[in-house]
Structure formats: C-alpha cells, structure tokens
Design a protein around this motif. Structure first.
Motif, PDB file in Angstrom:
ATOM      1  N   LYS A  97      15.476 -40.323 -16.563  1.00  0.00           N
ATOM      2  CA  LYS A  97      16.236 -39.119 -16.231  1.00  0.00           C
ATOM      3  C   LYS A  97      15.300 -38.038 -15.739  1.00  0.00           C
ATOM      4  CE  LYS A  97      19.468 -35.821 -18.369  1.00  0.00           C
ATOM      5  NZ  LYS A  97      18.735 -34.564 -18.205  1.00  0.00           N
TER       6      LYS A  97
ATOM      7  N   ASN B 163      19.374 -33.424 -13.644  1.00  0.00           N
ATOM      8  CA  ASN B 163      20.701 -34.036 -13.770  1.00  0.00           C
ATOM      9  C   ASN B 163      20.791 -35.401 -13.105  1.00  0.00           C
ATOM     10  OD1 ASN B 163      21.933 -31.983 -15.250  1.00  0.00           O
ATOM     11  ND2 ASN B 163      22.330 -30.777 -13.399  1.00  0.00           N
ATOM     12  N   TYR B 164      19.667 -35.959 -12.692  1.00  0.00           N
ATOM     13  CA  TYR B 164      19.655 -37.248 -12.012  1.00  0.00           C
ATOM     14  C   TYR B 164      19.278 -38.362 -12.988  1.00  0.00           C
ATOM     15  CZ  TYR B 164      19.823 -34.467  -7.765  1.00  0.00           C
ATOM     16  OH  TYR B 164      20.193 -33.577  -6.789  1.00  0.00           O
ATOM     17  N   TYR B 165      19.988 -39.467 -12.865  1.00  0.00           N
ATOM     18  CA  TYR B 165      19.748 -40.649 -13.688  1.00  0.00           C
ATOM     19  C   TYR B 165      19.339 -41.794 -12.775  1.00  0.00           C
ATOM     20  CZ  TYR B 165      21.889 -38.187 -17.576  1.00  0.00           C
ATOM     21  OH  TYR B 165      22.162 -37.277 -18.572  1.00  0.00           O
ATOM     22  N   TYR B 166      18.237 -42.438 -13.120  1.00  0.00           N
ATOM     23  CA  TYR B 166      17.702 -43.542 -12.338  1.00  0.00           C
ATOM     24  C   TYR B 166      17.909 -44.828 -13.135  1.00  0.00           C
ATOM     25  CZ  TYR B 166      15.222 -39.828  -9.786  1.00  0.00           C
ATOM     26  OH  TYR B 166      14.908 -38.709  -9.063  1.00  0.00           O
TER      27      TYR B 166
ATOM     28  N   LYS C  46      19.782 -44.138  -7.906  1.00  0.00           N
ATOM     29  CA  LYS C  46      19.731 -42.753  -8.353  1.00  0.00           C
ATOM     30  C   LYS C  46      21.138 -42.178  -8.333  1.00  0.00           C
ATOM     31  CE  LYS C  46      17.655 -38.277  -7.102  1.00  0.00           C
ATOM     32  NZ  LYS C  46      16.787 -37.592  -6.114  1.00  0.00           N
ATOM     33  N   TYR C  47      21.581 -41.691  -9.491  1.00  0.00           N
ATOM     34  CA  TYR C  47      22.906 -41.089  -9.641  1.00  0.00           C
ATOM     35  C   TYR C  47      22.788 -39.684 -10.183  1.00  0.00           C
ATOM     36  CZ  TYR C  47      25.564 -45.439  -8.939  1.00  0.00           C
ATOM     37  OH  TYR C  47      26.130 -46.563  -8.408  1.00  0.00           O
ATOM     38  N   GLN C  48      23.807 -38.881  -9.908  1.00  0.00           N
ATOM     39  CA  GLN C  48      23.925 -37.584 -10.548  1.00  0.00           C
ATOM     40  C   GLN C  48      25.090 -37.610 -11.504  1.00  0.00           C
ATOM     41  OE1 GLN C  48      24.149 -34.264  -7.874  1.00  0.00           O
ATOM     42  NE2 GLN C  48      24.030 -32.745  -9.509  1.00  0.00           N
ATOM     43  N   LEU C  49      24.871 -37.111 -12.718  1.00  0.00           N
ATOM     44  CA  LEU C  49      25.892 -37.104 -13.741  1.00  0.00           C
ATOM     45  C   LEU C  49      26.190 -35.669 -14.131  1.00  0.00           C
ATOM     46  CD1 LEU C  49      27.703 -38.543 -15.849  1.00  0.00           C
ATOM     47  CD2 LEU C  49      25.711 -38.580 -17.357  1.00  0.00           C
ATOM     48  N   ASP C  50      27.446 -35.282 -14.009  1.00  0.00           N
ATOM     49  CA  ASP C  50      27.883 -33.954 -14.428  1.00  0.00           C
ATOM     50  C   ASP C  50      28.782 -34.112 -15.646  1.00  0.00           C
ATOM     51  OD1 ASP C  50      26.628 -32.461 -12.347  1.00  0.00           O
ATOM     52  OD2 ASP C  50      28.156 -33.189 -10.967  1.00  0.00           O
TER      53      ASP C  50
END
Length: 237
Positions: free
Chosen positions: A216, A219-222, A231-235
């Motif tokens: 992490k 706010n990005y999760y790899y 690579k994703y962004q999680l809100d």
C-alpha cells in the motif's frame, strides 16, 4: 514481473523486484529502469526503502546488510550482522528514525535496533519466553511503533522503548501492511482492516481471484497475481 520475484515499493511509487542477487527497478508507472546484480551478496531476503535515494538490502544467506543508492550500484556501508551479537537474523526493517534499522535474531528471539554503522542502540530480548512470539512473518515500524506479526498468533505492537502496547489476534495472513490508521491483511482473497484506535473490523472483497501479496502507498493498493502487479485505488466511505 517474473512470478518468482519478491518486490517492494518506495515512498514515491518506484517498484523494486528482486530474486537471488538481482534487483530490478521500475518507476511509478511501471516503466523498467534498470537491473543490477551483486553476486557477492548472495540471495536477497528483503529490501527496505529508507527514502527514494536510499535502500537497505538484507541477505539472510550471508547475514549481510548493505546500504544501496537509487541506482542500485553503490553497495556501501555493508555490515556483517554476525559481528554484532546476532546469531542468525531472519528479518530486517528500516526505522522511521534516521539511519536506524530493526533486526530480528531468530535464534535468540531478540529484536535489536542498530544504526547503519552497526552499533546496537536498543535490544528487546527473549521474546519467545516473555510474550510467546515464535513464527515471525512480518516486521515494520510505523509512526514510531514497531509491529511484529506472528503467523500462528497475530500482531504485536511495541512503543519505541520496546514495551508491549497491544496484541491483535489473527492467524495465517498471506500478507500484512500497517498504515497510520489500520492493520490490513490479506486472507482468502479478501482484505481485512482492523482500526488501530477502535479495533473495529472491516472486510473488503478483492477485484480478482488469485492475489498472493499486496502493498500500500497512500490510497493505492498494489496486488500481485501470477506474473503481474496491479495498482488499484480504494476509497473507503
């Protein structure tokens, strides 16, 4: 990346993939920059980014810790850990305090805080007998607290003086991250969040099957799956 590689992310999103004695660097958008091999170093166990200009490379095989610059070519200030009252180190993590690093001595069940000159600044001894730590899987410092994950028990947190602050029970996590708000761990294709203040728990289903590791940054999760990093962004509401 090759599916047999381990990997780490630094504070500006550069990715370092490593296997045996080879490290490859990719920038924050995944563009390959260069690769470097240090045959004398042996198998690399871990890389701990201190900042975008400095990394600490650890070889369990050689019991060696080296400081490396951002080009991966300047292996300087290498220290043989066996020379500092360490019988067999298995984990290493950079401290948020300048030029300091945590080392876990498996044989002595002892945590040591070293400066990069190799001098011992702090020692927490006999963790097996005192609090029951046996199978260390993850080690990191966040916001001046030290976190040790025992895969058979859960997460232990300590203050900067080595006093136990808290224990959170959870077993068999595939990967664990601690940020300023949560303990986050991967298990059964879900991310599970434990709030550090309230101990409130939350579960998030992952966007694909077969994820084996995650990291992490902000706010990005790899996530790693097969031979790719996603690579994703999680809100979170």
């Amino acid at each position: 990346i090759d599916s047999t590689y381990e990997w780490r992310i630094d504070g500006i999103g550069n990715i370092y993939a490593f296997r045996n004695n080879i490290i490859s660097k990719y920038d924050s958008i995944g563009v390959f920059k260069f690769s470097e091999s240090q045959k004398r170093f042996g198998t690399i166990q871990s890389i701990s980014p201190v900042n975008a200009m400095k990394l600490i490379v650890f070889s369990e095989e050689q019991q060696l810790m080296c400081t490396v610059d951002n080009t991966l070519t300047n292996y300087s200030n290498c220290k043989d850990l066996s020379g500092f009252e360490i019988e067999y180190a298995t984990f290493l993590a950079a401290s948020s305090r300048p030029n300091k690093v945590w080392v876990f001595d498996q044989l002595n069940s002892t945590l040591l805080l070293l400066n990069l000159n190799g001098e011992i600044e702090q020692k927490i001894s006999n963790l097996n007998n005192t609090i029951g730590i046996e199978n260390v899987s993850f080690l990191f410092e966040v916001d001046s607290k030290l976190y040790i994950y025992d895969s058979g028990k859960g997460m232990f947190s300590f203050d900067i003086y080595g006093s136990l602050l808290h224990f959170e029970e959870f077993e068999s996590a595939q990967s664990v991250v601690v940020d300023e708000n949560n303990i986050i761990y991967l298990k059964n294709n879900k991310l599970l969040f434990i709030n550090l203040k309230s101990s409130e728990k939350r579960t998030v289903n992952l966007p694909m099957e077969g994820i084996k590791d995650f990291q992490k940054l902000a706010n990005y999760y790899y996530f790693t799956r097969c031979d790719k990093i996603y690579k994703y962004q999680l809100d979170l509401d």
